[in-house]
Design an enzyme around this catalytic site. Structure first.
Site, PDB file in Angstrom:
ATOM      1  N   HIS A  27      32.086 -33.494  -4.282  1.00 39.43           N
ATOM      2  CA  HIS A  27      31.865 -34.590  -5.236  1.00 39.43           C
ATOM      3  C   HIS A  27      32.945 -34.690  -6.323  1.00 39.43           C
ATOM      4  CE1 HIS A  27      28.291 -35.542  -3.197  1.00 39.43           C
ATOM      5  NE2 HIS A  27      27.424 -34.808  -3.863  1.00 39.43           N
TER       6      HIS A  27
ATOM      7  N   HIS B 117      24.661 -41.290  -6.753  1.00 39.08           N
ATOM      8  CA  HIS B 117      23.849 -40.138  -6.348  1.00 39.08           C
ATOM      9  C   HIS B 117      22.450 -40.185  -6.966  1.00 39.08           C
ATOM     10  CE1 HIS B 117      23.027 -36.138  -4.869  1.00 39.08           C
ATOM     11  NE2 HIS B 117      24.286 -35.945  -4.481  1.00 39.08           N
TER      12      HIS B 117
ATOM     13  N   GLU C  71      23.072 -41.864  -0.118  1.00 38.19           N
ATOM     14  CA  GLU C  71      24.426 -42.020  -0.642  1.00 38.19           C
ATOM     15  C   GLU C  71      25.283 -42.744   0.399  1.00 38.19           C
ATOM     16  OE1 GLU C  71      25.638 -37.948  -2.070  1.00 38.19           O
ATOM     17  OE2 GLU C  71      23.566 -37.583  -1.386  1.00 38.19           O
TER      18      GLU C  71
END
Length: 398
Positions: A158, A232, A362
């Site tokens: 991420h 997210h 996502e």
């Protein structure tokens, strides 16, 4: 200037094979009987501009802001300029009762607490420069190898130690023909978290009077760089009534999913879902087969017919009647069931978030794409513009 989804999107041989193998399945509504809540007052209209309030001070001493977007039906979404984070999302149930359906905190301090940073759930945040995992925290582009932070075991996750979820975005509240908007922008400088190129990112949140939360992503760069942007948010359509999401019924229109190793890094195989607990082509409760998946669901599904806006998932929660439909321009969706939540975090309304307290959808390109030549490319080049859209549509089934 060329506008692209991503360079090489249809050039992948394996992905082309996937397309040929996929069913000619057109996007459909969640299920028959799903409706969008009617306005309580047909004369009610959303205000021209989102409201803004303080969200508290960050550990660096910066005042974070919280913006509230409202539509004509009374739906509300709170978004902070800290991490572009969706902190609250208020929608009606089948009886018209409004309720919050996302996990989060009432103050920026919750997103910077030692417990939150240790567990790293990324509640509601914008994710970048690269959403999901990159194997070994390394990739090679144009003959040069780049080294990233290894913040998830040996891998990069991420965007690294300080990804887009941990920065203050420039925020501009506004309105459009579709509804109230919040435009967020951020310049990720060359070398930030090890990535090449000055990447200018703009994300526009729009809450429409069709009860949709629309997210438009765009980005440009001055050096070739991998980019994979997503949101997210953790959803629980019965938040406050159910401590977990195992009864939620999920449908994902995908014939194949991305097989991963024990570190959740793709092996490169796109495996048919048929006959496996990954088959959500018809609705299944999350808890129905989750025990058959070691660790729970945290996988990428390769969506069928991934051109233009297409369906990524639909969800129905039987107790409240709430529904969620997700459409996107992205080729994949990461379905995650909050497997790493362990009860150490207490959020809004003093609710403790235990295992499976929320689920994520996502929308994305595939994990580790910079190291997987057969996956759709995530490389953004100078002169090109990345453009991506995801829409979360809320409704009820009576």
């Amino acid at each position: 200037m060329t506008h692209i989804r991503y360079a090489g999107y249809l050039a992948s041989g394996l992905f082309a094979t996937l397309l040929l193998a996929a069913c000619n399945q057109s996007p459909t509504s969640t299920e028959a009987g799903t409706t969008t809540p009617a306005a309580a007052d047909s004369t009610q209209t959303s205000a021209a501009m989102p409201a803004s309030t303080s969200f508290g001070k960050t550990t660096e001493g910066t005042e974070a802001q919280l913006y509230t977007l409202t539509n004509a039906h009374g739906l509300k979404v709170d978004i902070s300029n800290y991490g572009g984070t969706i902190t609250s999302l208020i929608v009606p149930d089948k009886d018209g009762k409004m309720g919050d359906i996302v996990l989060g905190f009432d103050n920026v301090s919750g997103y910077q607490s030692p417990a939150f940073l240790k567990s790293g759930p990324y509640f509601g945040a914008l994710i970048g420069r690269y959403g999901n995992r990159i194997k070994g925290g390394k990739f090679t582009l144009d003959g040069q190898t780049y080294t990233l932070a290894q913040n998830n075991g040996q891998n990069s996750l991420h965007g690294g130690k300080k990804g887009f979820d941990k920065v203050i975005w420039d925020a501009k509240p506004g309105s459009s023909a579709d509804g109230q908007t919040l435009t967020l922008s951020y310049l990720s400088k060359d070398g930030e978290e090890g990535f090449p190129g000055n990447l200018q990112v703009t994300v526009v949140y729009t809450l429409t009077d069709n009860d949709e939360l629309k997210i438009d992503y765009s980005a440009t760069t001055d050096k070739a760089t991998p980019v994979n942007l997503t949101n997210h948010s953790y959803f629980n359509l019965a938040l406050g009534q159910s401590k977990d999401v195992l009864a939620h019924q999920v449908m994902i229109p995908a014939d194949r999913y991305t097989v991963v190793n024990d570190q959740l890094i793709p092996t490169g195989e796109l495996r048919p879902v048929k006959g496996t607990p990954f088959d959500f082509k018809t609705p299944h409760a999350i808890g129905e087969r989750i025990a058959q998946v070691p660790g729970g669901y945290d996988h990428n599904w390769a969506l069928n017919n991934p051109s233009g806006m297409h369906q990524a998932a639909s969800v129905y929660e039987p107790t409240t009647g709430r529904t969620l439909e997700v459409t996107t321009t992205e080729p994949g969706v990461q379905f995650y069931t909050g497997n790493f939540l362990d009860g150490t975090l207490t959020g809004k309304n003093n609710v403790t978030y235990g295992k499976n307290a929320g689920f994520c959808l996502e929308t994305q390109h595939f994990p580790d794409s910079p190291n997987q030549a057969d996956f759709p490319s995530t490389t953004l080049k100078p002169g090109d513009t990345l453009q991506s859209t995801t829409i979360f549509k809320f409704g009820v089934r009576k």
